[in-house]
Design an enzyme around this catalytic site. Structure first.
Site, PDB file in Angstrom:
ATOM      1  N   HIS A  48      23.017 -30.119  54.111  1.00 33.54           N
ATOM      2  CA  HIS A  48      21.781 -29.678  54.749  1.00 33.54           C
ATOM      3  C   HIS A  48      21.655 -30.140  56.202  1.00 33.54           C
ATOM      4  O   HIS A  48      20.689 -29.785  56.876  1.00 33.54           O
ATOM      5  CB  HIS A  48      20.591 -30.199  53.943  1.00 33.54           C
ATOM      6  CG  HIS A  48      20.530 -31.699  53.971  1.00 33.54           C
ATOM      7  ND1 HIS A  48      21.481 -32.501  53.371  1.00 33.54           N
ATOM      8  CD2 HIS A  48      19.661 -32.547  54.559  1.00 33.54           C
ATOM      9  CE1 HIS A  48      21.189 -33.757  53.588  1.00 33.54           C
ATOM     10  NE2 HIS A  48      20.093 -33.827  54.307  1.00 33.54           N
ATOM     11  N   ASP A  49      22.590 -30.954  56.664  1.00 34.96           N
ATOM     12  CA  ASP A  49      22.549 -31.423  58.059  1.00 34.96           C
ATOM     13  C   ASP A  49      23.591 -30.742  58.931  1.00 34.96           C
ATOM     14  O   ASP A  49      23.696 -31.050  60.124  1.00 34.96           O
ATOM     15  CB  ASP A  49      22.823 -32.941  58.114  1.00 34.96           C
ATOM     16  CG  ASP A  49      21.710 -33.758  57.500  1.00 34.96           C
ATOM     17  OD1 ASP A  49      20.550 -33.317  57.547  1.00 34.96           O
ATOM     18  OD2 ASP A  49      22.011 -34.847  56.966  1.00 34.96           O
TER      19      ASP A  49
ATOM     20  N   ASP B 237      20.692 -42.122  51.368  1.00 38.21           N
ATOM     21  CA  ASP B 237      20.470 -41.642  52.723  1.00 38.21           C
ATOM     22  C   ASP B 237      20.664 -42.753  53.753  1.00 38.21           C
ATOM     23  O   ASP B 237      20.162 -43.852  53.574  1.00 38.21           O
ATOM     24  CB  ASP B 237      19.025 -41.126  52.799  1.00 38.21           C
ATOM     25  CG  ASP B 237      18.725 -40.392  54.080  1.00 38.21           C
ATOM     26  OD1 ASP B 237      19.356 -39.358  54.332  1.00 38.21           O
ATOM     27  OD2 ASP B 237      17.838 -40.852  54.834  1.00 38.21           O
TER      28      ASP B 237
ATOM     29  N   GLU C 242      25.575 -42.128  52.361  1.00 37.30           N
ATOM     30  CA  GLU C 242      25.737 -41.412  53.627  1.00 37.30           C
ATOM     31  C   GLU C 242      26.017 -42.455  54.696  1.00 37.30           C
ATOM     32  O   GLU C 242      25.154 -43.285  54.989  1.00 37.30           O
ATOM     33  CB  GLU C 242      24.476 -40.612  53.978  1.00 37.30           C
ATOM     34  CG  GLU C 242      24.686 -39.755  55.213  1.00 37.30           C
ATOM     35  CD  GLU C 242      23.405 -39.404  55.956  1.00 37.30           C
ATOM     36  OE1 GLU C 242      23.381 -38.379  56.628  1.00 37.30           O
ATOM     37  OE2 GLU C 242      22.418 -40.171  55.876  1.00 37.30           O
TER      38      GLU C 242
ATOM     39  N   ASP D   7      10.894 -24.459  45.028  1.00 43.12           N
ATOM     40  CA  ASP D   7      10.210 -25.457  44.204  1.00 43.12           C
ATOM     41  C   ASP D   7      10.997 -25.759  42.938  1.00 43.12           C
ATOM     42  O   ASP D   7      12.045 -25.151  42.683  1.00 43.12           O
ATOM     43  CB  ASP D   7       8.784 -24.973  43.871  1.00 43.12           C
ATOM     44  CG  ASP D   7       8.780 -23.530  43.383  1.00 43.12           C
ATOM     45  OD1 ASP D   7       9.586 -23.217  42.497  1.00 43.12           O
ATOM     46  OD2 ASP D   7       7.983 -22.709  43.924  1.00 43.12           O
TER      47      ASP D   7
ATOM     48  N   ASP E 248      18.058 -38.175  45.827  1.00 45.10           N
ATOM     49  CA  ASP E 248      18.217 -38.780  47.141  1.00 45.10           C
ATOM     50  C   ASP E 248      17.431 -40.086  47.181  1.00 45.10           C
ATOM     51  O   ASP E 248      16.294 -40.144  46.712  1.00 45.10           O
ATOM     52  CB  ASP E 248      17.680 -37.825  48.222  1.00 45.10           C
ATOM     53  CG  ASP E 248      18.668 -37.615  49.350  1.00 45.10           C
ATOM     54  OD1 ASP E 248      18.927 -38.587  50.080  1.00 45.10           O
ATOM     55  OD2 ASP E 248      19.169 -36.490  49.505  1.00 45.10           O
TER      56      ASP E 248
HETATM   57  C1  GLC Z   1      20.026 -38.271  56.677  1.00 46.22           C
HETATM   58  C2  GLC Z   1      19.615 -36.959  56.050  1.00 46.22           C
HETATM   59  C3  GLC Z   1      18.913 -36.137  57.075  1.00 46.22           C
HETATM   60  C4  GLC Z   1      17.683 -36.890  57.512  1.00 46.22           C
HETATM   61  C5  GLC Z   1      18.022 -38.296  57.974  1.00 46.22           C
HETATM   62  C6  GLC Z   1      16.803 -39.138  58.044  1.00 46.22           C
HETATM   63  O1  GLC Z   1      20.907 -38.103  57.706  1.00 46.22           O
HETATM   64  O2  GLC Z   1      20.723 -36.316  55.506  1.00 46.22           O
HETATM   65  O3  GLC Z   1      18.578 -34.865  56.625  1.00 46.22           O
HETATM   66  O4  GLC Z   1      17.056 -36.211  58.550  1.00 46.22           O
HETATM   67  O5  GLC Z   1      18.896 -38.965  57.101  1.00 46.22           O
HETATM   68  O6  GLC Z   1      16.312 -39.393  56.755  1.00 46.22           O
HETATM   69 CA    CA Z   2       6.856 -22.289  45.825  1.00 49.16          CA
END
Ligand code: GLC
Ligand code: CA
Length: 560
Positions: A330-331, A200, A257, A30, A99
């Site tokens: 994170h992907d 994104d 991205e 958090d 983001d």
């Molecule tokens: C981007 C993000 C990913 C997400 C996808 C849909 O690729 O990095 O984590 O699942 O977009 O928003």
């Molecule tokens: Ca928490």
């Protein structure tokens, strides 16, 4: 407005808030948790923090499915917590980027709930609805998260389009009201004081009208249907408008991205006059997997292919444009497991990969835990996985007759959850991430790999990252020097130089678990050679014919 290039001289630290630090024992990271760890990020030397989404969300895709763009996710805290975070970041002289997820919303966003309620709703056209053809979905496009991109909705008897999960309906960018609302929302956050956006899936906003069927061939990591929605016909118009209405008015860091982008596209997207972003995440080196079968297919990664991709981007964006430098996020799986060696040579290979990346030209991105050399995880059952992409893929593959064991093997290698297990803070229960039960299992190697231990160890991966980041600040050649690959055909050793004025930087990285030789005939032309950093102690003596130890990396400053 006078634009500066501060983002070219920054190092970004990416936080995946759900997995970073839990402050209240509910097992979920958090905002107060992040606040409590800002000293740590500052100690590392990063000066920009990128937060993966913290907006209100039902968490089908961990916050990438937003139900309210102007509020904070309950589990993460309140707007007051977020404001405190921003203030604390700024007080440290650091910056915060957020983001921006505007290809889609959550199906629980009020716009979508309105939209699906009736064909006459004033929000109907906020999304992409289609009656279907002969009782079937309008076309054969496959969702990134398995199955059709079309979801039938009982209430009004039509299909809506979702490139990602069924709970992530795509916004209809054709509708000027959608665009206006998005721009308003961007102003809202900018006026709160943020320093930029990570955009994104930004190149998928425009879909080809008529939604033509995609050819059935599957080659490489991307599906054939992407040609109808990546860089679609109106994308440039939308982005130009976003620039005019919002981005041109501020001095922000913007990073897009952009899966599948080519250097030519990157040059146009990042053009100082007409482009809409400062830099983008290209995917070529991350998908440097020439095999077939897409993401979950066989592992055919090779260093030469990786080097070819990296070199191409370094060279083609040399005089215009700007690169991001990243190996993880994170992907993606953990880089040390994917491109290095997470067994015997974990420390060496984590440092070698970092050296290879951080000595290049561009803005480095460090993904939480990467600076500790955190590794992939291998949960035994599919139930332990949380990632919607992984779970959907597994279900679809099993339905199609797939074999459990080989699917689990692919998941262990590629699942996004590899990078989403909780951050390891210390050797206490749950790695000090939470006093409760973590929302996703923790990697069992936390007693060995954790921040506390590495902060106190001068030879740790953390301390090595810290030195790499400090070197970038100290030596202009690391920021601005021209990149040139050296032994282009060497199957194991990736070597390159960076040149600026009188200075030459020589970077040598052994990507294998065996000793390898390095021979560079030009070396004798340099009178002075100084080892700036290396991952073995003592460092290797630079000679025109030398042997590198397994995963050895070394950087020298040369002067004639
Ligand atoms: C981007 C993000 C990913 C997400 C996808 C849909 O690729 O990095 O984590 O699942 O977009 O928003
Ligand atoms: Ca928490």
């Amino acid at each position: 407005m006078k634009k500066t290039n501060w983002w070219k001289e920054s190092v970004v630290y990416q936080i995946y808030p759900r997995s970073f630090k839990d402050s209240n024992g509910d097992g979920i990271g958090d905002l107060q948790g992040i606040i409590s760890k800002l000293d740590y990020i500052q100690e590392l030397g990063a000066d920009v923090v990128w937060l993966s989404p913290v907006y209100k969300s039902p968490n089908d895709d961990n916050g990438y499915d937003i139900s309210d763009y102007r509020d904070i996710m309950d589990e993460f805290g309140t707007m007051a917590d977020w404001e405190q975070l921003l203030q604390d970041v700024h007080e440290r002289g650091m910056k915060l980027i957020m983001d921006l997820v505007v290809n889609h919303t959550s199906d629980e966003h009020s716009w979508f709930m309105e939209s699906r309620s009736s064909k006459d709703s004033e929000y109907r056209d906020y999304y992409i609805w289609h009656p279907g053809t002969d009782g079937r979905p309008p076309n054969n496009w496959e969702s990134v998260f398995s199955g059709s991109v079309w979801q039938y909705d009982e209430k009004t008897g039509e299909y809506y389009l979702h490139l990602y999960s069924t709970k992530q309906p795509d916004l209809n960018w054709e509708n000027p009201k959608v665009r206006e609302d998005v721009y308003d929302m961007m102003h809202f956050w900018i006026q709160k004081g943020i320093d930029g956006f990570r955009m994104d899936t930004i190149t998928t906003l425009s879909k080809t009208p008529g939604f033509p069927d995609a050819p059935q061939v599957k080659e490489g990591p991307f599906q054939p249907a992407t040609q109808y929605y990546i860089n679609g016909p109106r994308l440039q118009d939308y982005l130009a408008e976003m620039k005019r209405e919002v981005l041109s008015k501020y001095d922000l860091m913007t990073v897009g991205e952009t899966p599948g982008a080519t250097p030519e596209e990157a040059l146009s997207l990042t053009d100082e006059e007409t482009g809409v972003m400062n830099m983008l995440f290209q995917w070529e080196h991350i998908e440097a997997d020439p095999g077939t079968g897409g993401k979950w297919g066989e592992d055919t990664w090779s260093m030469p292919e990786f080097r070819r991709a990296m070199t191409k981007w370094q060279v083609e964006l040399e005089s215009r444009g700007w690169n991001t430098l990243y190996l993880s996020n994170h992907d993606q799986p953990r880089q040390v497991s994917r491109f290095g060696n997470d067994g015997e040579y974990r420390g060496e290979s984590a440092k070698m990969l970092a050296t290879c990346l951080h000595m290049m030209k561009g803005t480095p991105f460090v993904y939480q835990g990467e600076e500790l050399g955190m590794t992939n995880v291998a949960f035994e059952t599919i139930e332990e996985y949380r990632c919607v992409e992984t779970r959907n893929m597994y279900r679809a593959a099993i339905e199609a007759g797939g074999d459990h064991d080989s699917l689990m093997k692919a998941i262990h290698r590629k699942s996004r959850d590899n990078g989403r297990t909780p951050m390891h803070w210390n050797a206490e229960a749950n790695g000090g991430f939470t006093t409760g039960t973590p929302w996703i299992g923790i990697n069992p190697n936390y007693p060995k790999i954790n921040a506390e231990r590495q902060l106190g160890d001068p030879n740790s991966v953390f301390q090595y990252y810290k030195r790499l980041i400090a070197l970038r600040r100290e030596y202009p050649v690391i920021k601005w020097g021209t990149y040139q690959v050296i032994l282009e055909d060497d199957p194991y050793v990736y070597s390159y130089s960076r040149v600026m004025d009188e200075q030459t930087l020589l970077v040598i990285c052994n990507f294998s678990d065996q000793p390898r030789s390095f021979r560079w005939d030009t070396l004798h032309t340099y009178a002075r050679k100084q080892l700036l950093i290396g991952n073995y102690n003592p460092g290797v003596e630079l000679e025109s014919d030398m042997t590198l130890r397994p995963y050895e990396a070394a950087v020298y400053l040369l002067q004639s």
